[in-house]
Design an enzyme around this catalytic site. Structure first.
Site, PDB file in Angstrom:
ATOM      1  N   GLU A  90       0.828  -1.222   0.000  1.00  0.00           N
ATOM      2  CA  GLU A  90       0.000   0.000   0.000  1.00  0.00           C
ATOM      3  C   GLU A  90       0.859   1.268   0.000  1.00  0.00           C
ATOM      4  O   GLU A  90       2.084   1.213   0.188  1.00  0.00           O
ATOM      5  CB  GLU A  90      -0.936   0.002   1.202  1.00  0.00           C
ATOM      6  CG  GLU A  90      -0.196  -0.012   2.525  1.00  0.00           C
ATOM      7  CD  GLU A  90      -0.900   0.790   3.600  1.00  0.00           C
ATOM      8  OE1 GLU A  90      -1.304   1.934   3.307  1.00  0.00           O
ATOM      9  OE2 GLU A  90      -1.017   0.292   4.727  1.00  0.00           O
ATOM     10  N   ALA A 133     -12.727   1.298   7.155  1.00  0.00           N
ATOM     11  CA  ALA A 133     -13.186   0.660   5.908  1.00  0.00           C
ATOM     12  C   ALA A 133     -12.266  -0.495   5.491  1.00  0.00           C
ATOM     13  O   ALA A 133     -12.609  -1.264   4.594  1.00  0.00           O
ATOM     14  CB  ALA A 133     -13.280   1.696   4.790  1.00  0.00           C
ATOM     15  N   LYS A 192      -3.904  -1.260  14.283  1.00  0.00           N
ATOM     16  CA  LYS A 192      -3.072  -0.275  14.966  1.00  0.00           C
ATOM     17  C   LYS A 192      -3.392  -0.252  16.458  1.00  0.00           C
ATOM     18  O   LYS A 192      -4.512  -0.526  16.883  1.00  0.00           O
ATOM     19  CB  LYS A 192      -3.213   1.078  14.302  1.00  0.00           C
ATOM     20  CG  LYS A 192      -2.264   1.112  13.088  1.00  0.00           C
ATOM     21  CD  LYS A 192      -2.679   2.056  12.050  1.00  0.00           C
ATOM     22  CE  LYS A 192      -3.963   1.561  11.457  1.00  0.00           C
ATOM     23  NZ  LYS A 192      -4.868   2.628  11.149  1.00  0.00           N
TER      24      LYS A 192
HETATM   25  N1  PSU Z   1      -0.636   1.218   9.413  1.00  0.00           N
HETATM   26  C1  PSU Z   1       0.512   1.911   9.454  1.00  0.00           C
HETATM   27  N2  PSU Z   1       0.561   3.087   8.821  1.00  0.00           N
HETATM   28  C2  PSU Z   1      -0.498   3.548   8.116  1.00  0.00           C
HETATM   29  C3  PSU Z   1      -1.681   2.791   8.042  1.00  0.00           C
HETATM   30  C4  PSU Z   1      -1.700   1.635   8.717  1.00  0.00           C
HETATM   31  O1  PSU Z   1       1.495   1.478  10.040  1.00  0.00           O
HETATM   32  O2  PSU Z   1      -0.400   4.623   7.556  1.00  0.00           O
HETATM   33  C5  PSU Z   1      -2.822   3.235   7.179  1.00  0.00           C
HETATM   34  C6  PSU Z   1      -3.279   2.081   6.285  1.00  0.00           C
HETATM   35  O3  PSU Z   1      -3.271   2.540   4.957  1.00  0.00           O
HETATM   36  C7  PSU Z   1      -4.691   1.806   6.734  1.00  0.00           C
HETATM   37  C8  PSU Z   1      -5.116   3.149   7.207  1.00  0.00           C
HETATM   38  O4  PSU Z   1      -5.493   1.336   5.706  1.00  0.00           O
HETATM   39  O5  PSU Z   1      -3.962   3.636   7.896  1.00  0.00           O
HETATM   40  C9  PSU Z   1      -6.329   3.058   8.070  1.00  0.00           C
HETATM   41  O6  PSU Z   1      -6.890   4.305   8.197  1.00  0.00           O
HETATM   42  P1  PSU Z   1      -8.295   4.472   8.929  1.00  0.00           P
HETATM   43  O7  PSU Z   1      -8.000   4.099  10.357  1.00  0.00           O
HETATM   44  O8  PSU Z   1      -8.620   5.920   8.720  1.00  0.00           O
HETATM   45  O9  PSU Z   1      -9.242   3.549   8.266  1.00  0.00           O
END
Ligand code: PSU
Ligand code: MN
Length: 308
Positions: A26, A142, A160
């Protein structure tokens, strides 16, 4: 596949056409998850690790409205060094395409793009999850429904660390996504190996993970599989450090009134500050480790899904 919308790099196309393993990567972690230049260095190192372990890397993103599967080092550097690159989750892709935007893609958007391109394995650092106050604010990433919808195996080091881990696993159970942890009983906590929440299923090897996903595909089940790999012990943050930094960053995000897609980038950056860069070092170590595991899984999967 519409080649105006999708540009699959020739090296990726060739690997797919010859049944060789491909690993999707990604770009939100590059543009919004780590500071420059560590982000670009890490993204390129992760690609090298995938190659060293026998698979073709395909970093995903959107440039000038075209969805790229297999960005070049120059394109990765552009996404990682240009301020103001959009963070596109799956629902933002039509907008990014129609307005000819440059966008980094989240884990969920990456899974959707990988599925459209025929790539079976996706590697990231940490996925999104169910937020701590989801019962009130409905903050559920999502990424989770994307895992349920698209036939792609995702390798991560957990959701996370500032997510509600038990609720995240419950959501994935409801959406019937198989969840495995490789070589450990606990579902991992991203920066830290143990979350205190048992993993629904434990896998002993990359080969086993590939076999299970091949069985899911053979059964005609819809959707992916989530494989968690704990951060290597030498690079993990002590549980207390993770807890203190994430709790404090979370409280600050509440005071600042942050919500929606800005929340995760804020929390990642703030936790890195509060841990004096230790969380960033852990994040880099875990995604490198995931790249190795993902390449091994992709290698095994091509054998188990080969038409007989
Ligand atoms: N994990 C990381 N760094 C990131 C992300 C995840 O170590 O930048 C990103 C990924 O792209 C994941 C997104 O899909 O954060 C999730 O964002 P949200 O919590 O807004 O869905
Ligand atoms: Mn969210």
């Amino acid at each position: 596949m519409n080649s105006r919308l999708f540009a699959v790099a020739p090296r990726v196309r060739e690997a797919l056409d010859h049944g060789r393993p491909v690993v999707a990567l990604e770009s939100t972690i590059i543009a919004h998850g780590m500071p420059y230049p560590a982000n670009v260095e890490t993204a390129l190192a992760v690609e090298s690790i995938v190659r060293e372990h026998g698979a073709e890397p395909a970093t995903l993103g959107v440039l000038d409205g075209q969805i790229i599967a297999g960005m070049s080092p120059a394109e990765i550097t552009c996404i990682g060094s240009t301020p103001g690159v959009v963070k596109a989750c799956e629902r933002d892709l039509p907008w990014a395409v129609a307005t000819r935007a440059n966008a980094a893609v989240t884990a969920g958007a990456s899974v959707a793009i990988a599925a459209a391109c025929g790539i079976r394995v996706f590697v990231t650092g940490g996925i999104g999850g169910v937020g701590l106050e989801a019962a009130n604010d409905f903050d559920i990433s999502a990424d989770l429904p994307a895992l349920a919808l698209h036939p792609v195996l995702t390798v991560c080091a957990g959701a996370k660390a500032f997510m509600d881990i038990a609720a995240t696993l419950q959501f994935l159970e409801t959406w019937r996504v198989p969840v495995a942890t490789l070589g450990a009983p606990d579902y991992p906590l991203f920066y830290t190996r143990q979350s205190g929440v048992p993993s629904p299923w434990n896998a002993q090897s990359e080969d086993e993970v590939a076999r299970v996903f091949a069985a899911r595909l053979a059964l005609g089940q819809q959707g992916g599989l989530l494989c968690a790999v704990p951060v290597p012990a030498a690079h993990e943050l002590p549980a207390a450090v993770t807890a203190e930094a994430t709790t404090r960053a979370w409280r600050e995000s509440r005071s600042a009134g942050l919500a929606g897609k800005d929340l995760t980038p804020f929390l990642l950056a703030r936790v890195a500050e509060l841990t004096g860069g230790e969380s960033l070092a852990a994040n880099i170590a875990l995604i490198r480790n995931n790249a190795r595991a993902g390449a091994a899984i992709a290698g095994a999967l091509v054998l188990y899904t080969r038409p007989s």
